[in-house]
Write an enzyme that holds these catalytic residues in place. Structure first.
Site, PDB file in Angstrom:
ATOM      1  N   LYS A 103       6.631   0.400   8.193  1.00 35.27           N
ATOM      2  CA  LYS A 103       5.773  -0.652   7.714  1.00 35.27           C
ATOM      3  C   LYS A 103       5.162  -0.389   6.534  1.00 35.27           C
ATOM      4  CE  LYS A 103       1.104  -1.742   9.093  1.00 35.27           C
ATOM      5  NZ  LYS A 103       0.609  -0.913   8.748  1.00 35.27           N
TER       6      LYS A 103
ATOM      7  N   CYS B  38      -6.369  -3.876   9.653  1.00 39.04           N
ATOM      8  CA  CYS B  38      -7.232  -3.475  10.572  1.00 39.04           C
ATOM      9  C   CYS B  38      -8.524  -3.173  10.345  1.00 39.04           C
ATOM     10  CB  CYS B  38      -6.273  -2.232  11.234  1.00 39.04           C
ATOM     11  SG  CYS B  38      -4.976  -2.484  12.213  1.00 39.04           S
TER      12      CYS B  38
ATOM     13  N   ARG C  12     -12.921  -0.488   4.469  1.00 38.08           N
ATOM     14  CA  ARG C  12     -11.428  -0.665   3.656  1.00 38.08           C
ATOM     15  C   ARG C  12     -11.917  -1.495   2.214  1.00 38.08           C
ATOM     16  NH1 ARG C  12      -6.337  -1.461   7.260  1.00 38.08           N
ATOM     17  NH2 ARG C  12      -5.943   0.062   5.980  1.00 38.08           N
TER      18      ARG C  12
ATOM     19  N   ASP D  21      -2.921   7.842  10.969  1.00 41.92           N
ATOM     20  CA  ASP D  21      -2.428   6.778  11.964  1.00 41.92           C
ATOM     21  C   ASP D  21      -1.531   7.463  13.322  1.00 41.92           C
ATOM     22  OD1 ASP D  21      -2.382   4.348  10.024  1.00 41.92           O
ATOM     23  OD2 ASP D  21      -1.547   5.843   8.954  1.00 41.92           O
TER      24      ASP D  21
ATOM     25  N   VAL E 177     -10.185  10.052   7.189  1.00 42.77           N
ATOM     26  CA  VAL E 177      -9.695   9.206   6.647  1.00 42.77           C
ATOM     27  C   VAL E 177     -10.331   7.921   6.635  1.00 42.77           C
ATOM     28  CG1 VAL E 177      -7.353   8.079   5.620  1.00 42.77           C
ATOM     29  CG2 VAL E 177      -7.379  10.278   6.558  1.00 42.77           C
TER      30      VAL E 177
ATOM     31  N   ARG F 114       2.434  -6.759  14.366  1.00 40.17           N
ATOM     32  CA  ARG F 114       2.158  -6.564  12.827  1.00 40.17           C
ATOM     33  C   ARG F 114       2.909  -5.192  12.393  1.00 40.17           C
ATOM     34  NH1 ARG F 114      -2.845  -4.672  10.621  1.00 40.17           N
ATOM     35  NH2 ARG F 114      -1.738  -4.144   9.078  1.00 40.17           N
TER      36      ARG F 114
HETATM   37  N1  EPU Z   1     -10.672   3.694  -0.048  1.00 36.39           N
HETATM   38  C1  EPU Z   1     -11.784   3.144  -0.809  1.00 36.39           C
HETATM   39  N2  EPU Z   1     -11.440   2.339  -1.944  1.00 36.39           N
HETATM   40  C2  EPU Z   1     -10.442   1.811  -2.392  1.00 36.39           C
HETATM   41  C3  EPU Z   1      -9.385   1.968  -1.525  1.00 36.39           C
HETATM   42  C4  EPU Z   1      -9.328   2.963  -0.419  1.00 36.39           C
HETATM   43  O1  EPU Z   1     -12.744   3.564  -0.646  1.00 36.39           O
HETATM   44  O2  EPU Z   1     -10.290   0.667  -3.243  1.00 36.39           O
HETATM   45  C5  EPU Z   1     -10.642   4.347   0.920  1.00 36.39           C
HETATM   46  C6  EPU Z   1     -10.654   3.529   2.407  1.00 36.39           C
HETATM   47  O3  EPU Z   1     -11.861   2.945   2.588  1.00 36.39           O
HETATM   48  C7  EPU Z   1     -10.101   4.674   3.135  1.00 36.39           C
HETATM   49  C8  EPU Z   1      -9.494   5.700   2.512  1.00 36.39           C
HETATM   50  O4  EPU Z   1      -9.752   5.412   1.067  1.00 36.39           O
HETATM   51  O5  EPU Z   1     -11.349   5.410   3.724  1.00 36.39           O
HETATM   52  C9  EPU Z   1      -8.030   5.805   2.212  1.00 36.39           C
HETATM   53  O6  EPU Z   1      -7.587   4.334   2.515  1.00 36.39           O
HETATM   54  P1  EPU Z   1      -5.954   4.084   1.777  1.00 36.39           P
HETATM   55  O7  EPU Z   1      -6.102   3.308   0.567  1.00 36.39           O
HETATM   56  O8  EPU Z   1      -5.452   5.239   1.413  1.00 36.39           O
HETATM   57  O9  EPU Z   1      -5.445   3.314   2.712  1.00 36.39           O
HETATM   58  P2  EPU Z   1      -4.610   1.861   2.621  1.00 36.39           P
HETATM   59  O10 EPU Z   1      -3.708   1.996   1.557  1.00 36.39           O
HETATM   60  O11 EPU Z   1      -5.550   0.730   2.578  1.00 36.39           O
HETATM   61  C10 EPU Z   1      -2.706   2.527   4.022  1.00 36.39           C
HETATM   62  C11 EPU Z   1      -1.825   2.372   5.191  1.00 36.39           C
HETATM   63  C12 EPU Z   1      -2.608   2.801   6.443  1.00 36.39           C
HETATM   64  C13 EPU Z   1      -2.747   4.163   6.613  1.00 36.39           C
HETATM   65  C14 EPU Z   1      -3.649   4.524   4.920  1.00 36.39           C
HETATM   66  C15 EPU Z   1      -3.753   6.015   5.110  1.00 36.39           C
HETATM   67  C16 EPU Z   1      -0.546   0.437   4.421  1.00 36.39           C
HETATM   68  C17 EPU Z   1      -0.483  -1.260   4.530  1.00 36.39           C
HETATM   69  N3  EPU Z   1      -1.724   0.977   5.260  1.00 36.39           N
HETATM   70  O12 EPU Z   1      -3.881   1.866   3.998  1.00 36.39           O
HETATM   71  O13 EPU Z   1      -1.962   2.393   7.640  1.00 36.39           O
HETATM   72  O14 EPU Z   1      -3.668   4.601   7.489  1.00 36.39           O
HETATM   73  O15 EPU Z   1      -2.726   4.078   4.163  1.00 36.39           O
HETATM   74  O16 EPU Z   1      -2.546   6.562   4.898  1.00 36.39           O
HETATM   75  O17 EPU Z   1       0.089   1.021   3.958  1.00 36.39           O
HETATM   76  C18 EPU Z   1      -1.641   1.622   9.929  1.00 36.39           C
HETATM   77  O18 EPU Z   1      -0.621   1.667   9.599  1.00 36.39           O
HETATM   78  O19 EPU Z   1      -1.961   1.364  11.031  1.00 36.39           O
HETATM   79  C19 EPU Z   1      -2.359   1.891   8.815  1.00 36.39           C
HETATM   80  C20 EPU Z   1      -3.713   1.450   8.849  1.00 36.39           C
END
Ligand code: EPU
Length: 446
Positions: free
Chosen positions: A24, A122, A127, A312, A334, A420
């Protein structure tokens, strides 16, 4: 809405075999990458999940033809006629997913402008997307925020730049990759995320003609090129789904063969699974996970960016830890609010206490900020069926695991959220012998 409710009659081990498909957290991004190519792309091993549908819809609004191929789980994406989409049509996707933010770079390259709707995803922490917008500004984009979404414009070709992320964010790293590949000159990204799904996205981009070097110390170098072609790629398997089923086997004292699961991206999970007392066996086609009998052991666990223990995996494993003997410590580093789901587990009979301090390991960024991001799980606990409302994707699947491990019947509300990220989960549960029914089915049998 009764369609969104599931009755789970717990107390039976899950046993049998299920098949997982592409990740995903890679597939929707590889679909976005297709926008960058001059020719069609072929993506295989695509799961039938809602995030894929959302991205498919958004691509189609931008003139990309998306059709299923001859192979099961195959998509053909043709971006030959990329065009601007109607803002109202894009806005209809507001709140549906976080993936739309990744359309920024590709649309800026193809059209010179982009409109991104309000994001979903989520509720497991704030986020924010500040890293994403800062990165895009560094490439030369201008950004205007409006109540209905964000408008971005590239007055001229985006330029390669030097970026250091404040945290190795998965999404921000993907944003850089998808933007830098067609930017003018070289981009140097420091403190990048290196999750297996990111490496797979880099493989997709390399197939398209991109020049990307992964250096040591989370550094990625991208040399921009003038044009990219299509790709033919089989998505890496979903290691997060595989681990969810592994935890279901452990918590229900079951035995599940996860066809398609791969050892390398799961090595950290497998070590932890073994420490808790779970058994597994790896062959060329997948991984068998089972509860070998006897007591499960309490552990200390800290989530982290890859190659650490993936956040996750935390929620499903916590359910299994309620069945382990002793005190387990879980430190979530995280997301600041990814332990809220434990309240409902306590209502079922678990003993989980949350703390604001960084318990067990190294201090993290949430320690000084007053978030309940550590947990002590005391077990084993007898779980009793309960009324549960699904809070988020992984928390939701964890509630299903808890309900299946519990004595009696649980009524689980909000199961649609699980679609999802978990393909066909109802059919898989039934294949594994779970006693689950929709309320309408219960009425028929009553
Ligand atoms: N963060 C910031 N600012 C940003 C972006 C991120 O402060 O602009 C912070 C977030 O708040 C968080 C940390 O950085 O505390 C990590 O966030 P990251 O950007 O790595 O997460 P993401 O890209 O939004 C993806 C996955 C998540 C998974 C995380 C970590 C997708 C669609 N989502 O999210 O998956 O937990 O990476 O590996 O790829 C799930 O599958 O249930 C899920 C939530």
């Amino acid at each position: 809405m009764t369609d969104d409710v599931l009755l789970v009659h717990g107390g039976n081990p899950l046993e049998g075999e299920i098949q997982i498909r592409g990740a995903k957290n890679l597939v929707p991004k590889a679909m976005v990458a297709a926008l960058l190519g001059q020719g069609p792309s072929r993506l295989r091993n695509v799961p039938d999940i809602r995030d894929v549908k959302v991205v498919r819809g958004l691509l189609q609004l931008h003139g990309v033809t998306v059709r299923t191929g001859d192979e099961d789980g195959e998509l053909i994406l043709d971006p030959s006629h990329v065009e601007s989409a109607n803002v109202a049509d894009i806005d209809a996707h507001a709140g549906s997913s976080r993936i739309p933010i990744l359309f920024c770079g590709p649309l800026l390259h193809r059209l010179g402008h982009a409109f991104i709707p309000g994001l979903g995803g989520c509720d497991i922490g704030g986020r924010p997307v500040d890293f994403h917008f800062e990165v895009l500004r560094q490439f030369g984009a201008t950004i205007e925020k409006h109540p209905q979404g964000t408008y971005l414009v590239a007055p001229q070709r985006l330029r390669g730049t030097k970026i250091e992320l404040p945290y190795p964010s998965v999404g921000a790293t993907e944003q850089v990759l998808l933007t830098a590949v067609l930017a003018e000159g070289v981009t140097e990204l420091r403190n990048a995320a290196v999750e297996p799904e990111i490496v797979d996205l880099i493989c997709v981009l390399q197939k398209m003609g991109a020049i990307i070097t992964m250096g040591t110390d989370r550094t990625i170098l991208i040399t921009g090129v003038d044009e990219l072609g299509g790709y033919n790629h089989k998505a890496l398997p979903d290691r997060l789904e595989a681990a969810s089923w592994a935890c279901a086997a452990l918590a229900t004292k079951g035995d599940i063969y996860v066809r398609g699961a791969d050892q390398i991206p799961m090595m950290t999970f497998l070590n932890t699974f073994r420490k808790v007392g779970g058994a597994f066996e790896i062959d060329d086609e997948g991984i068998r996970f089972w509860h070998p009998g006897g007591e499960l052991k309490a552990i200390a666990l800290e989530t982290d960016v890859h190659p650490g223990f993936q956040t996750d995996w935390q929620q499903p494993l916590v359910v299994a830890l309620t069945q382990a003997t002793g005190l387990s410590i879980v430190h979530e580093t995280v997301y600041e609010s990814r332990l809220g789901f434990t309240g409902a587990l306590n209502q079922m009979g678990a003993h989980i206490q949350l703390y604001r301090e960084c318990l067990g390991g190294t201090p993290c960024r949430f320690g000084a900020r007053n978030f309940k991001h550590s947990a002590v799980v005391s077990g084993p606990s007898k779980l009793i069926g309960s009324e549960l409302v699904i809070p988020d994707l992984r928390g939701g699947f964890s509630y299903l695991i808890a309900a299946l491990a519990a004595e009696g019947t649980s009524t689980v509300h909000g199961i649609d959220l699980i679609n999802r990220g978990y393909e066909n989960f109802m059919a898989k549960l039934r294949d594994l012998g779970a006693h689950v029914e929709l309320p309408a089915e219960a009425l028929v049998t009553a």
